[in-house]
Scaffold this active site. Structure first.
Site, PDB file in Angstrom:
ATOM      1  N   HIS A  50       3.634 -17.270  13.907  1.00  0.00           N
ATOM      2  CA  HIS A  50       3.791 -18.392  12.973  1.00  0.00           C
ATOM      3  C   HIS A  50       2.462 -19.126  12.829  1.00  0.00           C
ATOM      4  O   HIS A  50       1.787 -19.432  13.815  1.00  0.00           O
ATOM      5  CB  HIS A  50       4.869 -19.342  13.486  1.00  0.00           C
ATOM      6  CG  HIS A  50       5.371 -20.290  12.450  1.00  0.00           C
ATOM      7  ND1 HIS A  50       4.608 -21.317  11.935  1.00  0.00           N
ATOM      8  CD2 HIS A  50       6.584 -20.361  11.812  1.00  0.00           C
ATOM      9  CE1 HIS A  50       5.308 -21.986  11.045  1.00  0.00           C
ATOM     10  NE2 HIS A  50       6.510 -21.435  10.942  1.00  0.00           N
ATOM     11  N   ASP A  93      10.522 -12.814   3.197  1.00  0.00           N
ATOM     12  CA  ASP A  93      10.973 -13.869   2.293  1.00  0.00           C
ATOM     13  C   ASP A  93      10.483 -13.546   0.887  1.00  0.00           C
ATOM     14  O   ASP A  93       9.377 -13.042   0.697  1.00  0.00           O
ATOM     15  CB  ASP A  93      10.421 -15.227   2.727  1.00  0.00           C
ATOM     16  CG  ASP A  93      11.250 -15.864   3.826  1.00  0.00           C
ATOM     17  OD1 ASP A  93      12.169 -15.209   4.318  1.00  0.00           O
ATOM     18  OD2 ASP A  93      10.963 -17.018   4.181  1.00  0.00           O
ATOM     19  N   GLU A 135      15.694 -17.986  12.820  1.00  0.00           N
ATOM     20  CA  GLU A 135      14.380 -17.905  13.468  1.00  0.00           C
ATOM     21  C   GLU A 135      14.483 -18.217  14.954  1.00  0.00           C
ATOM     22  O   GLU A 135      13.757 -17.640  15.771  1.00  0.00           O
ATOM     23  CB  GLU A 135      13.402 -18.863  12.786  1.00  0.00           C
ATOM     24  CG  GLU A 135      11.951 -18.647  13.179  1.00  0.00           C
ATOM     25  CD  GLU A 135      11.005 -19.406  12.267  1.00  0.00           C
ATOM     26  OE1 GLU A 135      10.486 -18.798  11.308  1.00  0.00           O
ATOM     27  OE2 GLU A 135      10.808 -20.618  12.489  1.00  0.00           O
ATOM     28  N   PHE A 189       0.826  -1.204   0.000  1.00  0.00           N
ATOM     29  CA  PHE A 189       0.000   0.000   0.000  1.00  0.00           C
ATOM     30  C   PHE A 189       0.854   1.246   0.000  1.00  0.00           C
ATOM     31  O   PHE A 189       0.450   2.301   0.457  1.00  0.00           O
ATOM     32  CB  PHE A 189      -0.921   0.018   1.232  1.00  0.00           C
ATOM     33  CG  PHE A 189      -0.192   0.067   2.542  1.00  0.00           C
ATOM     34  CD1 PHE A 189       0.320  -1.090   3.109  1.00  0.00           C
ATOM     35  CD2 PHE A 189       0.004   1.268   3.203  1.00  0.00           C
ATOM     36  CE1 PHE A 189       0.995  -1.039   4.312  1.00  0.00           C
ATOM     37  CE2 PHE A 189       0.676   1.319   4.410  1.00  0.00           C
ATOM     38  CZ  PHE A 189       1.169   0.161   4.958  1.00  0.00           C
ATOM     39  N   ALA A 190       2.075   1.146  -0.546  1.00  0.00           N
ATOM     40  CA  ALA A 190       3.040   2.222  -0.433  1.00  0.00           C
ATOM     41  C   ALA A 190       2.552   3.496  -1.110  1.00  0.00           C
ATOM     42  O   ALA A 190       2.061   3.467  -2.225  1.00  0.00           O
ATOM     43  CB  ALA A 190       4.376   1.806  -1.052  1.00  0.00           C
ATOM     44  N   GLY A 222       4.697   6.367  -0.521  1.00  0.00           N
ATOM     45  CA  GLY A 222       5.898   7.188  -0.514  1.00  0.00           C
ATOM     46  C   GLY A 222       6.997   6.506  -1.305  1.00  0.00           C
ATOM     47  O   GLY A 222       6.751   5.659  -2.154  1.00  0.00           O
ATOM     48  N   LYS A 223       8.239   6.889  -1.038  1.00  0.00           N
ATOM     49  CA  LYS A 223       9.377   6.303  -1.742  1.00  0.00           C
ATOM     50  C   LYS A 223       9.722   4.943  -1.138  1.00  0.00           C
ATOM     51  O   LYS A 223       9.785   4.801   0.072  1.00  0.00           O
ATOM     52  CB  LYS A 223      10.588   7.225  -1.654  1.00  0.00           C
ATOM     53  CG  LYS A 223      10.403   8.555  -2.372  1.00  0.00           C
ATOM     54  CD  LYS A 223      11.637   9.411  -2.226  1.00  0.00           C
ATOM     55  CE  LYS A 223      11.489  10.735  -2.950  1.00  0.00           C
ATOM     56  NZ  LYS A 223      12.681  11.590  -2.791  1.00  0.00           N
TER      57      LYS A 223
END
Length: 337
Positions: free
Chosen positions: A213, A191, A284, A122-123, A125-126
């Site tokens: 998880h 990932d 992890e 949902f970006a 900006g940069k």
């Protein structure tokens, strides 16, 4: 504003990434919207930012949740809400599920801040994607929208996939010091074998956000979490300790909080190597050790990382990101899960 990443270009162009990458950095450039107020660690290595990094960026602090007048949204209720899941941790951090926030309100608040910071889904900006690979020639040319950039970082090859996942903490630490610190204030690690399906918004932002998880989030007792149980390892957690089990496939936060985390995991894994031991689930295991004693400021439900291998549970109302089904013998240097 939202966008989706389809399966076709990922499967077509990123096979080598599955082998040698295993993670993706989403960097938010410009002015930070988050203050560095996470709890200090008695086990993490602190790092003083270089001169000129993260100066006082204005009056915004967590708590300054300002919204414009005239916005129309559903009235919140003290009597209605999700009753099938818990929405707060015992250290009073939000535990985020669909139905526990109003994206209209969240977006209105965060879009007033400078910069407008978000993850790739949902970006506004940069955004810079830092792609770590041992085979730069296999990185496809991708046309990105305005304000998006790709930076390819070359790393050595590995003979074992375990070395890949452990190595990400090393190369993240080094690259933050050499490059990312000069370009960003906020960092997410993901990932590469993941597909965005639905809204992943500003409700996920905090100085340190961790994701439950999908296998162990329901009724697993702490003594049955797959923590490292061998005292010889620096990732060791006793059977009578533990909050949740977090995935290492998606997590993020304020850059300096993230730097302390990845540097801790890197140095602890190096200490293990000196003692001829490798944590049971590599990075992890070290991540879970760190987050047990340095509580995340926001916990995200398994909506924020599901898997195509698993049937969707009734309490998962929406899948925001899901991991692809893969042929591990093909995409991992030494095969295996």
């Amino acid at each position: 504003m939202s966008c989706c990443i389809s399966r076709k270009p990922i499967l077509k162009g990123l096979t080598w990434f599955f082998i040698f990458l295993g993670f993706l950095y989403v960097i938010y450039q410009g002015r930070s919207i988050l203050s560095l107020n996470g709890s200090d660690s008695n086990i993490a290595t602190k790092s003083k930012p270089p001169n000129g990094f993260c100066p006082d960026k204005g009056s915004w602090r967590i708590g300054d949740l300002k919204m414009q007048t005239g916005l129309k949204y559903a009235q919140p209720s003290t009597q209605k809400g999700r009753t099938d899941v818990n929405s707060v941790t015992n250290w009073n951090a939000p535990l985020v599920w669909e139905g526990t926030f109003d994206p209209v309100v969240i977006d209105a608040i965060y879009k007033k801040m400078d910069p407008r910071v978000a993850v790739a889904l949902f970006a506004v900006g940069k955004v810079t994607y830092y792609i770590f690979t041992d085979n730069k020639g296999h990185v496809p040319t991708i046309k990105l929208g305005k304000g998006r950039n790709i930076s390819v970082v070359t790393v050595p090859s590995a003979k074992r996939w375990q070395e890949v996942v452990l190595g990400r903490m090393k190369w993240a630490t080094i690259t933050i010091d050499k490059q990312i610190r000069n370009e960003a204030d906020y960092l997410y690690m993901m990932d590469i074998d993941s597909v965005f399906h639905n809204y992943f918004g500003a409700e996920s932002l905090s100085p340190m956000s961790a994701v439950l998880h999908r296998i162990f989030y329901k009724n697993t007792k702490r003594e049955h979490f797959p923590y490292e149980r061998r005292p010889k390892s620096t990732a060791f957690i006793p059977a009578d300790e533990g909050d949740y089990y977090y995935t290492a496939a998606v997590w993020g936060g304020y850059l300096e909080d993230m730097y302390r985390l990845v540097k801790y995991c890197y140095t602890q894994s190096e200490e293990d190597a000196k003692n001829d031991i490798e944590a049971v689930w590599q990075e992890e295991s070290h991540l879970n050790k760190y987050l047990l004693y340095n509580k995340p400021t926001k916990v995200l439900s398994p909506e924020y990382l599901w898997s195509d291998y698993n049937q969707i549970q009734a309490d998962i109302k929406v899948v925001r990101i899901s991991q692809l089904i893969k042929n591990y013998k093909e995409v991992r240097p030494n095969g295996g899960h």
